[in-house]
Design a protein around this motif. Sequence first.
Motif, PDB file in Angstrom:
ATOM      1  N   UNK A 134       0.670  -1.135  -0.079  1.00 41.57           N
ATOM      2  CA  UNK A 134       0.351   0.327   0.255  1.00 41.57           C
ATOM      3  C   UNK A 134       0.632   1.448  -0.715  1.00 41.57           C
ATOM      4  N   UNK A 135       2.064   1.689   0.934  1.00 43.49           N
ATOM      5  CA  UNK A 135       2.960   2.155   1.188  1.00 43.49           C
ATOM      6  C   UNK A 135       3.708   2.523  -0.669  1.00 43.49           C
ATOM      7  N   UNK A 136       3.873   1.337  -0.966  1.00 40.14           N
ATOM      8  CA  UNK A 136       5.231   1.700  -2.417  1.00 40.14           C
ATOM      9  C   UNK A 136       4.067   2.140  -2.982  1.00 40.14           C
ATOM     10  N   UNK A 137       3.206   1.575  -3.533  1.00 43.22           N
ATOM     11  CA  UNK A 137       2.345   2.475  -4.482  1.00 43.22           C
ATOM     12  C   UNK A 137       2.175   3.893  -4.365  1.00 43.22           C
ATOM     13  N   UNK A 138       1.237   4.067  -2.973  1.00 39.92           N
ATOM     14  CA  UNK A 138       1.161   5.209  -2.988  1.00 39.92           C
ATOM     15  C   UNK A 138       2.511   6.776  -2.959  1.00 39.92           C
ATOM     16  N   UNK A 139       3.339   6.083  -2.809  1.00 47.44           N
ATOM     17  CA  UNK A 139       4.736   7.119  -2.913  1.00 47.44           C
ATOM     18  C   UNK A 139       4.882   6.528  -4.013  1.00 47.44           C
ATOM     19  N   UNK A 140       4.670   5.532  -5.039  1.00 49.61           N
ATOM     20  CA  UNK A 140       5.129   5.879  -6.292  1.00 49.61           C
ATOM     21  C   UNK A 140       3.994   6.841  -7.175  1.00 49.61           C
ATOM     22  N   UNK A 141       3.329   7.361  -6.845  1.00 48.63           N
ATOM     23  CA  UNK A 141       1.739   7.648  -7.514  1.00 48.63           C
ATOM     24  C   UNK A 141       2.379   8.952  -6.852  1.00 48.63           C
ATOM     25  N   UNK A 142       2.311   9.449  -5.328  1.00 49.25           N
ATOM     26  CA  UNK A 142       2.531  10.698  -5.298  1.00 49.25           C
ATOM     27  C   UNK A 142       3.488  11.782  -5.509  1.00 49.25           C
ATOM     28  N   UNK A 143       4.231  10.916  -5.199  1.00 47.12           N
ATOM     29  CA  UNK A 143       5.845  11.192  -5.396  1.00 47.12           C
ATOM     30  C   UNK A 143       6.591  11.541  -6.165  1.00 47.12           C
ATOM     31  N   UNK A 144       6.328  10.447  -7.770  1.00 47.09           N
ATOM     32  CA  UNK A 144       6.540  10.154  -8.407  1.00 47.09           C
ATOM     33  C   UNK A 144       6.155  10.475 -10.194  1.00 47.09           C
ATOM     34  N   UNK A 145       4.487  10.639 -10.280  1.00 40.37           N
ATOM     35  CA  UNK A 145       3.979  10.701 -11.147  1.00 40.37           C
ATOM     36  C   UNK A 145       3.375  12.407 -10.674  1.00 40.37           C
ATOM     37  N   UNK A 146       2.191  12.703  -9.748  1.00 42.04           N
ATOM     38  CA  UNK A 146       1.969  13.451  -9.214  1.00 42.04           C
ATOM     39  C   UNK A 146       3.328  14.711  -9.682  1.00 42.04           C
TER      40      UNK A 146
END
Lengths: 219, 270
Positions: free
Chosen positions: A190-202
């Motif tokens: 969960x945390x890794x998915x969130x980090x990828x979305x929030x800190x890389x894609x956005x």
Amino acid sequence: MWEFLQTYGPRLLDGALVTCAQFVLAALVACSAALVAGLGRLSPVWPLRTLATLYIELFRGTSLLVQLYWIFFVLPLFGLSLPKFEAGFLSVGLNVGAYGAEIVRGAITAVPRGQWEAGYALSMSPARRMRRIILPQALVLMLPPWGNLLIELLKGTALVALIAVPDLMFVAKQINGTTFRSAEAFGAALVIYYVLARLLITPAMRGLERTMARRLGRA
Amino acid sequence: MDLSAYPLELPESDRPMVRFLNVTKSYGSLVVLDNLNLDIQRGEMVSVIGPSGSGKTTVLRMLMTLETINGGVIYVDGKPLTHMVRGGRLVPADEAHLRRMRASIGMCFQHFNLFPHMTALQNCMEGPVQVLGLSKAEARARAEDLLAMVGMIDKKDQHPSRLSGGQQQRVAIARALAMRPRIMLFDEVTSALDPEVIGEVTEVIRKLVAEHDLTMLMVTHQMGFARDISDRICFFYKGKIEEQAPPEQFFANPQRERTQQFLRAVKDAD
């Protein structure tokens, strides 16, 4: 928790890397499919329009999971076998591309009519007008919805675990299966998915939006 | 529509720059232009005036082939614009013919329509490079000359969003001229401008009239400006030319009732 990460961290990281690879490749597929289908929808040539509509209807109207199973399990029956990795990003990419096509179409039609007319008055051919005048402006309009869609796409890649692509979700399930430490395994995912979305894609999309705005002289 | 009565080409002896021959334009049952016949001579500046809905902008848009026509033929320099000759007959023009023919026509729009993702200079280079096939260096030299002519050379690297309406319209004029058209169309080019910048745009058009042998057709609401620079005024009313005359005569001594009414109304508004 610390000891869990020490033991399983490297495997989760490997999984996350596969997820990233799936994401990048699926995003490429999605963008290309969206552009082609979006332009196809606006084409004056009716077979192209029909083809684009069929694609969009098919991939938007049915479940991603079913599409994934179709591409991986059913296409081989018709003589087209794809390795699981390729089947994975292709399914996710084509699915998201169908939504993207509508974004592309909407953005193109949102470019003011006067821009078409100005290109027309300069004797530009329809293809050149599209490429030089309309698409660059449409791109700016479609960036925010694409940012949204790419996050959807990242989360969609979790389904490739179901055809045994060793992505983050697959690894998390494996760890859960052997250790029964569900909270830690799925929590980490969960945390890794969130980090990828929030800190890389956005941030990447924000940066792109700013760059494009600057190129329009608006920043 | 029977086209056999129309010449495939106008004879050398009778070849105005533009000829509208029995041109009709309608949207469904709404007739916008009714059997229009209008010649514009080489180098002539014609101003089209009239109340809104009289079809005056449609005249320009038809000449730019932005609008199709429902009847008649438009000739540019003696050759059919809206039609082409195939098998010894006139048939509706295809895209390639339209593109070839409209290369000699330039147009400026009410809302400028500059390309927002390009600088002033790039706006003026786009057509020459992409359509005429000029090298970047040639196109740049041509664009810079024209931007200097319209007084925008010091803003050449600005995007349109950084320019005022008057400045944008001057760049738009330079952009159209960069294609070296023989006919220039001005569609209410000052209507969207603040009053204090109208002068800078009309000044550029005055200069064009004085220094170039362009054939020009202008739709405008500025009677004083039209009187100053036009060779002829065409007054449109309900899709027809109600009256046309040289400006001195047209404004001093209008013949038709409708014209007199219109000029009175415009004067009152001033």
